[in-house]
Design a protein around this motif. Sequence first.
Motif, PDB file in Angstrom:
ATOM      1  N   GLU A   7       0.820  -1.211   0.000  1.00 35.26           N
ATOM      2  CA  GLU A   7       0.000   0.000   0.000  1.00 35.26           C
ATOM      3  C   GLU A   7       0.855   1.263   0.000  1.00 35.26           C
ATOM      4  O   GLU A   7       0.472   2.278  -0.561  1.00 35.26           O
ATOM      5  N   LEU A   8       2.010   1.190   0.614  1.00 29.75           N
ATOM      6  CA  LEU A   8       2.886   2.356   0.683  1.00 29.75           C
ATOM      7  C   LEU A   8       3.562   2.633  -0.648  1.00 29.75           C
ATOM      8  O   LEU A   8       3.889   3.770  -0.958  1.00 29.75           O
ATOM      9  N   THR A   9       3.786   1.602  -1.429  1.00 28.21           N
ATOM     10  CA  THR A   9       4.507   1.761  -2.695  1.00 28.21           C
ATOM     11  C   THR A   9       3.601   1.601  -3.904  1.00 28.21           C
ATOM     12  O   THR A   9       4.077   1.630  -5.030  1.00 28.21           O
ATOM     13  N   ALA A  10       2.303   1.445  -3.712  1.00 25.16           N
ATOM     14  CA  ALA A  10       1.384   1.171  -4.812  1.00 25.16           C
ATOM     15  C   ALA A  10       1.349   2.285  -5.852  1.00 25.16           C
ATOM     16  O   ALA A  10       1.136   2.017  -7.025  1.00 25.16           O
ATOM     17  N   ASP A  11       1.572   3.525  -5.466  1.00 28.72           N
ATOM     18  CA  ASP A  11       1.491   4.613  -6.427  1.00 28.72           C
ATOM     19  C   ASP A  11       2.852   5.040  -6.965  1.00 28.72           C
ATOM     20  O   ASP A  11       2.967   6.041  -7.646  1.00 28.72           O
ATOM     21  N   GLU A  12       3.895   4.260  -6.694  1.00 30.34           N
ATOM     22  CA  GLU A  12       5.192   4.546  -7.284  1.00 30.34           C
ATOM     23  C   GLU A  12       5.109   4.286  -8.783  1.00 30.34           C
ATOM     24  O   GLU A  12       4.462   3.331  -9.223  1.00 30.34           O
ATOM     25  N   LEU A  13       5.764   5.110  -9.555  1.00 29.04           N
ATOM     26  CA  LEU A  13       5.750   4.962 -11.003  1.00 29.04           C
ATOM     27  C   LEU A  13       6.369   3.635 -11.426  1.00 29.04           C
ATOM     28  O   LEU A  13       5.823   2.907 -12.224  1.00 29.04           O
ATOM     29  N   LEU A  14       7.503   3.311 -10.864  1.00 25.34           N
ATOM     30  CA  LEU A  14       8.185   2.065 -11.190  1.00 25.34           C
ATOM     31  C   LEU A  14       8.981   1.632  -9.963  1.00 25.34           C
ATOM     32  O   LEU A  14      10.109   2.077  -9.769  1.00 25.34           O
ATOM     33  N   PRO A  15       8.402   0.791  -9.132  1.00 28.11           N
ATOM     34  CA  PRO A  15       9.152   0.360  -7.948  1.00 28.11           C
ATOM     35  C   PRO A  15      10.370  -0.461  -8.357  1.00 28.11           C
ATOM     36  O   PRO A  15      10.256  -1.374  -9.162  1.00 28.11           O
ATOM     37  N   THR A  52      16.522  -9.672 -21.029  1.00 24.17           N
ATOM     38  CA  THR A  52      16.225  -9.080 -19.726  1.00 24.17           C
ATOM     39  C   THR A  52      16.746  -7.654 -19.654  1.00 24.17           C
ATOM     40  O   THR A  52      16.054  -6.748 -19.187  1.00 24.17           O
ATOM     41  N   ALA A  53      17.972  -7.451 -20.120  1.00 22.75           N
ATOM     42  CA  ALA A  53      18.563  -6.113 -20.104  1.00 22.75           C
ATOM     43  C   ALA A  53      17.770  -5.167 -21.004  1.00 22.75           C
ATOM     44  O   ALA A  53      17.508  -4.018 -20.632  1.00 22.75           O
ATOM     45  N   SER A  54      17.367  -5.655 -22.166  1.00 25.36           N
ATOM     46  CA  SER A  54      16.594  -4.828 -23.094  1.00 25.36           C
ATOM     47  C   SER A  54      15.268  -4.401 -22.465  1.00 25.36           C
ATOM     48  O   SER A  54      14.886  -3.232 -22.543  1.00 25.36           O
ATOM     49  N   ASN A  55      14.576  -5.344 -21.844  1.00 28.02           N
ATOM     50  CA  ASN A  55      13.304  -5.027 -21.186  1.00 28.02           C
ATOM     51  C   ASN A  55      13.501  -4.042 -20.036  1.00 28.02           C
ATOM     52  O   ASN A  55      12.726  -3.095 -19.878  1.00 28.02           O
ATOM     53  N   ALA A  56      14.533  -4.263 -19.242  1.00 28.21           N
ATOM     54  CA  ALA A  56      14.802  -3.381 -18.102  1.00 28.21           C
ATOM     55  C   ALA A  56      15.136  -1.972 -18.579  1.00 28.21           C
ATOM     56  O   ALA A  56      14.600  -0.984 -18.053  1.00 28.21           O
ATOM     57  N   MET A  57      15.991  -1.854 -19.576  1.00 24.57           N
ATOM     58  CA  MET A  57      16.383  -0.539 -20.065  1.00 24.57           C
ATOM     59  C   MET A  57      15.184   0.178 -20.706  1.00 24.57           C
ATOM     60  O   MET A  57      15.025   1.382 -20.535  1.00 24.57           O
ATOM     61  N   ALA A  58      14.351  -0.565 -21.411  1.00 22.85           N
ATOM     62  CA  ALA A  58      13.160   0.042 -22.019  1.00 22.85           C
ATOM     63  C   ALA A  58      12.219   0.576 -20.937  1.00 22.85           C
ATOM     64  O   ALA A  58      11.669   1.672 -21.075  1.00 22.85           O
ATOM     65  N   ARG A  59      12.041  -0.175 -19.865  1.00 23.22           N
ATOM     66  CA  ARG A  59      11.172   0.283 -18.773  1.00 23.22           C
ATOM     67  C   ARG A  59      11.765   1.496 -18.080  1.00 23.22           C
ATOM     68  O   ARG A  59      11.059   2.456 -17.767  1.00 23.22           O
ATOM     69  N   LEU A  60      13.070   1.462 -17.831  1.00 24.03           N
ATOM     70  CA  LEU A  60      13.728   2.599 -17.173  1.00 24.03           C
ATOM     71  C   LEU A  60      13.665   3.845 -18.052  1.00 24.03           C
ATOM     72  O   LEU A  60      13.409   4.943 -17.562  1.00 24.03           O
ATOM     73  N   PHE A  61      13.870   3.674 -19.338  1.00 24.47           N
ATOM     74  CA  PHE A  61      13.785   4.798 -20.265  1.00 24.47           C
ATOM     75  C   PHE A  61      12.348   5.318 -20.352  1.00 24.47           C
ATOM     76  O   PHE A  61      12.100   6.529 -20.346  1.00 24.47           O
ATOM     77  N   GLY A  62      11.398   4.408 -20.413  1.00 27.20           N
ATOM     78  CA  GLY A  62       9.994   4.785 -20.526  1.00 27.20           C
ATOM     79  C   GLY A  62       9.489   5.596 -19.345  1.00 27.20           C
ATOM     80  O   GLY A  62       8.579   6.412 -19.490  1.00 27.20           O
ATOM     81  N   GLY A  64      11.521   7.589 -17.630  1.00 29.05           N
ATOM     82  CA  GLY A  64      12.353   8.778 -17.509  1.00 29.05           C
ATOM     83  C   GLY A  64      13.483   8.668 -16.504  1.00 29.05           C
ATOM     84  O   GLY A  64      14.135   9.659 -16.197  1.00 29.05           O
ATOM     85  N   LEU A  65      13.738   7.465 -16.000  1.00 24.61           N
ATOM     86  CA  LEU A  65      14.834   7.307 -15.035  1.00 24.61           C
ATOM     87  C   LEU A  65      16.202   7.327 -15.697  1.00 24.61           C
ATOM     88  O   LEU A  65      17.196   7.630 -15.058  1.00 24.61           O
ATOM     89  N   ILE A  66      16.251   6.969 -16.981  1.00 26.20           N
ATOM     90  CA  ILE A  66      17.503   7.029 -17.736  1.00 26.20           C
ATOM     91  C   ILE A  66      17.219   7.682 -19.082  1.00 26.20           C
ATOM     92  O   ILE A  66      16.078   7.785 -19.506  1.00 26.20           O
ATOM     93  N   ASN A  67      18.274   8.083 -19.758  1.00 28.31           N
ATOM     94  CA  ASN A  67      18.162   8.677 -21.094  1.00 28.31           C
ATOM     95  C   ASN A  67      18.707   7.707 -22.128  1.00 28.31           C
ATOM     96  O   ASN A  67      19.509   6.821 -21.809  1.00 28.31           O
ATOM     97  N   ARG A  68      18.320   7.904 -23.376  1.00 28.86           N
ATOM     98  CA  ARG A  68      18.806   7.087 -24.480  1.00 28.86           C
ATOM     99  C   ARG A  68      19.002   7.983 -25.687  1.00 28.86           C
ATOM    100  O   ARG A  68      18.176   8.848 -25.972  1.00 28.86           O
ATOM    101  N   ALA A  69      20.092   7.773 -26.388  1.00 31.14           N
ATOM    102  CA  ALA A  69      20.353   8.496 -27.638  1.00 31.14           C
ATOM    103  C   ALA A  69      21.117   7.562 -28.565  1.00 31.14           C
ATOM    104  O   ALA A  69      22.172   7.028 -28.200  1.00 31.14           O
TER     105      ALA A  69
END
Length: 73
Positions: A7-15, A52-62, A64-69
Amino acid sequence: MPVPVEELTADELLPVTPESNLYKALSFTVTHYEYGFTLDKIVARTDLNKTTASNAMARLFGTGLINRADDVY
């Protein structure tokens, strides 16, 4: 009365929990923030496989936690 952690973390964008794949990918990029890495380099320097890395990086980028260029994170 105690409150469940969910309940405390339910509204986190990406736990990001320790030892999760997201945590491993984010930790790598934060540790090496002064450089950009291709997915292949991230795979080579972490214990994540390419999918796994591709999925993780896509989620992190999506979120806004990381940038991609040009395929570099």
